[in-house]
Design a protein around this motif. Structure first.
Motif, short mmCIF file in Angstrom:
data_model
loop_
_atom_site.label_atom_id
_atom_site.label_comp_id
_atom_site.label_asym_id
_atom_site.label_seq_id
_atom_site.Cartn_x
_atom_site.Cartn_y
_atom_site.Cartn_z
N PRO A 65 8.28 -22.81 7.26
CA PRO A 65 9.63 -22.25 7.24
C PRO A 65 9.59 -20.74 7.00
CG PRO A 65 9.47 -24.19 5.83
CD PRO A 65 8.08 -23.80 6.18
N SER A 66 10.63 -20.06 7.45
CA SER A 66 10.75 -18.62 7.20
C SER A 66 11.22 -18.36 5.78
CB SER A 66 11.74 -17.99 8.19
OG SER A 66 13.06 -18.47 7.93
N THR A 67 11.05 -17.12 5.34
CA THR A 67 11.54 -16.70 4.03
C THR A 67 12.39 -15.44 4.21
OG1 THR A 67 9.67 -15.22 3.56
CG2 THR A 67 9.41 -17.56 2.97
N TYR A 68 13.08 -15.04 3.14
CA TYR A 68 13.86 -13.80 3.22
C TYR A 68 12.98 -12.63 3.67
CZ TYR A 68 17.71 -15.94 0.57
OH TYR A 68 18.75 -16.73 0.17
N LEU A 69 11.74 -12.61 3.23
CA LEU A 69 10.82 -11.54 3.61
C LEU A 69 10.72 -11.42 5.12
CD1 LEU A 69 8.55 -9.55 2.39
CD2 LEU A 69 6.97 -11.34 3.13
N ASN A 70 10.65 -12.57 5.81
CA ASN A 70 10.49 -12.57 7.26
C ASN A 70 11.74 -12.09 7.99
OD1 ASN A 70 8.95 -15.71 6.61
ND2 ASN A 70 7.86 -13.80 6.90
N TRP A 71 12.90 -12.30 7.40
CA TRP A 71 14.15 -11.85 8.01
C TRP A 71 14.40 -10.37 7.78
CZ3 TRP A 71 18.16 -15.36 10.03
CH2 TRP A 71 17.75 -16.69 10.08
N LEU A 72 13.87 -9.83 6.68
CA LEU A 72 14.22 -8.46 6.29
C LEU A 72 13.09 -7.44 6.42
CD1 LEU A 72 16.27 -9.24 3.05
CD2 LEU A 72 17.14 -8.80 5.35
N PHE A 73 11.83 -7.91 6.49
CA PHE A 73 10.71 -6.96 6.52
C PHE A 73 9.74 -7.20 7.67
CE2 PHE A 73 12.31 -6.69 2.20
CZ PHE A 73 12.29 -5.32 1.96
N PHE A 74 9.06 -8.33 7.70
CA PHE A 74 8.12 -8.59 8.78
C PHE A 74 8.00 -10.10 9.01
CE2 PHE A 74 5.67 -7.61 4.88
CZ PHE A 74 5.06 -8.83 4.64
N PRO A 75 7.68 -10.53 10.24
CA PRO A 75 7.75 -11.96 10.56
C PRO A 75 6.59 -12.80 10.04
CG PRO A 75 7.08 -10.70 12.48
CD PRO A 75 7.44 -9.69 11.43
N GLN A 76 5.40 -12.26 9.89
CA GLN A 76 4.26 -13.07 9.50
C GLN A 76 4.39 -13.55 8.04
OE1 GLN A 76 4.17 -9.89 10.45
NE2 GLN A 76 2.80 -8.62 9.21
N PRO A 77 3.84 -14.73 7.71
CA PRO A 77 3.87 -15.20 6.33
C PRO A 77 3.29 -14.16 5.37
CG PRO A 77 3.17 -16.96 7.79
CD PRO A 77 3.25 -15.72 8.63
N VAL A 78 3.76 -14.18 4.12
CA VAL A 78 3.51 -13.12 3.16
C VAL A 78 2.04 -12.84 2.91
CG1 VAL A 78 3.75 -14.71 1.22
CG2 VAL A 78 4.11 -12.28 0.85
N THR A 79 1.18 -13.87 2.94
CA THR A 79 -0.24 -13.65 2.63
C THR A 79 -1.13 -13.68 3.87
OG1 THR A 79 -0.51 -16.03 2.16
CG2 THR A 79 -0.02 -14.58 0.29
N THR A 80 -0.57 -13.38 5.03
CA THR A 80 -1.34 -13.39 6.26
C THR A 80 -2.45 -12.35 6.23
OG1 THR A 80 0.57 -14.14 7.56
CG2 THR A 80 -1.24 -13.10 8.77
N THR A 81 -3.69 -12.79 6.46
CA THR A 81 -4.84 -11.88 6.55
C THR A 81 -4.87 -11.23 7.92
OG1 THR A 81 -6.15 -13.15 4.95
CG2 THR A 81 -7.35 -11.71 6.46
N ARG A 82 -5.11 -9.93 7.94
CA ARG A 82 -5.24 -9.21 9.21
C ARG A 82 -6.66 -8.69 9.36
NH1 ARG A 82 -2.14 -3.61 10.82
NH2 ARG A 82 -2.85 -3.08 8.72
N THR A 83 -7.28 -8.99 10.49
CA THR A 83 -8.62 -8.50 10.78
C THR A 83 -8.58 -7.74 12.10
OG1 THR A 83 -9.65 -10.38 9.66
CG2 THR A 83 -11.04 -9.10 11.14
N LEU A 84 -9.04 -6.50 12.09
CA LEU A 84 -9.04 -5.66 13.27
C LEU A 84 -10.46 -5.21 13.59
CD1 LEU A 84 -5.95 -3.37 12.55
CD2 LEU A 84 -6.04 -5.40 14.01
N LEU A 85 -10.80 -5.22 14.87
CA LEU A 85 -12.09 -4.71 15.33
C LEU A 85 -11.83 -3.38 16.02
CD1 LEU A 85 -13.64 -7.97 16.83
CD2 LEU A 85 -13.90 -7.05 14.53
N LEU A 86 -12.45 -2.32 15.51
CA LEU A 86 -12.22 -0.97 16.02
C LEU A 86 -13.54 -0.33 16.42
CD1 LEU A 86 -10.00 -0.02 12.97
CD2 LEU A 86 -9.12 -0.50 15.25
N PRO A 87 -13.50 0.66 17.30
CA PRO A 87 -14.73 1.40 17.61
C PRO A 87 -15.29 2.02 16.33
CG PRO A 87 -13.01 1.95 19.16
CD PRO A 87 -12.35 1.16 18.06
#
Length: 231
Positions: free
Chosen positions: A207-229
């Protein structure tokens, strides 16, 4: 704020309960104004009214850097996010690994070759919906993987590390002084009542939370991994 015993044995329990009640009412009022259909993904035309101008965000970043005596980095939110971010480097040294993601200013460069970076940030989320903010603790690492730079950030659902607590309180005081409405992460991480978030739940599996409606859509503790040069 995650560093809380829910008022058990706390002298300020009554005041805390009152504040949470006020925030709960305020959050529902915001949902009613910004999403009149109460359906996730269907904002009203007022959704971008009163958000933060780039100059104001930069000025806030300079203030926090001065008062906290710490580097502060601006990161623009993604196309599907409803906020921009200020990352306050609390554990680590300048330039922080987040600069590899921000794409501006100094980058870690040769320091990364010497040792992988392990850092802690306080991430200030500034909503595009209005003068609304929340703060998260974020743990990050930056490593070299062959010819690539691997950046990973792990947000937490509040601020838990005692080492970060004093800086967290300074940030909240600065937000209040600037007339910015701060919401506790514990209040934001609740599901709005009477709202249609079926599409959200199908996408994210929860389910969504207030955070997702007001700030960003991903769940609050979503890990982000980026591969960069490699830098």
């Amino acid at each position: 704020m995650g560093f809380c015993s829910e008022g058990k044995g706390c002298a300020g329990a009554g005041e805390c309960k009152d504040r949470k009640g006020e925030q709960s009412e305020r959050l529902m009022a915001l949902i009613d104004r910004l999403y009149p259909t109460r359906r996730f993904g269907e904002p009203s035309g007022a959704i971008h009214e009163g958000g933060f101008a780039r100059a104001e965000t930069a000025a806030l970043g300079r203030r926090l850097s001065r008062e906290l005596r710490a580097p502060v980095y601006f990161v623009r939110g993604g196309e599907d996010e409803f906020c921009d971010f200020l990352y306050v480097l609390c554990v680590g040294r300048h330039p922080g690994g987040i600069t590899a993601v921000a794409g501006a200013g100094e980058r870690p460069g040769e320091r990364l070759i010497e040792t992988p970076l392990r850092e802690a940030y306080l991430r200030v989320c500034l909503s595009t919906h209005g003068r609304l903010a929340c703060v998260q603790e974020v743990r990050a690492r930056l490593d070299l993987d062959q010819d690539r730079t691997v950046f990973e950030e792990r947000p937490r659902d509040g601020v838990f590390d005692k080492v970060l607590l004093a800086r967290f309180q300074t940030i909240i005081a600065a937000l209040i002084d600037e007339g910015i409405e701060h919401f506790d992460m514990g209040m934001l991480d609740k599901r709005p009542l009477g709202c249609d978030d079926v599409d959200y739940e199908e996408t994210f599996g929860a389910p969504s939370t207030y955070l997702n409606w007001l700030f960003f859509p991903q769940p609050v503790t979503t890990t982000r991994t980026l591969l960069l040069p490699a830098a």
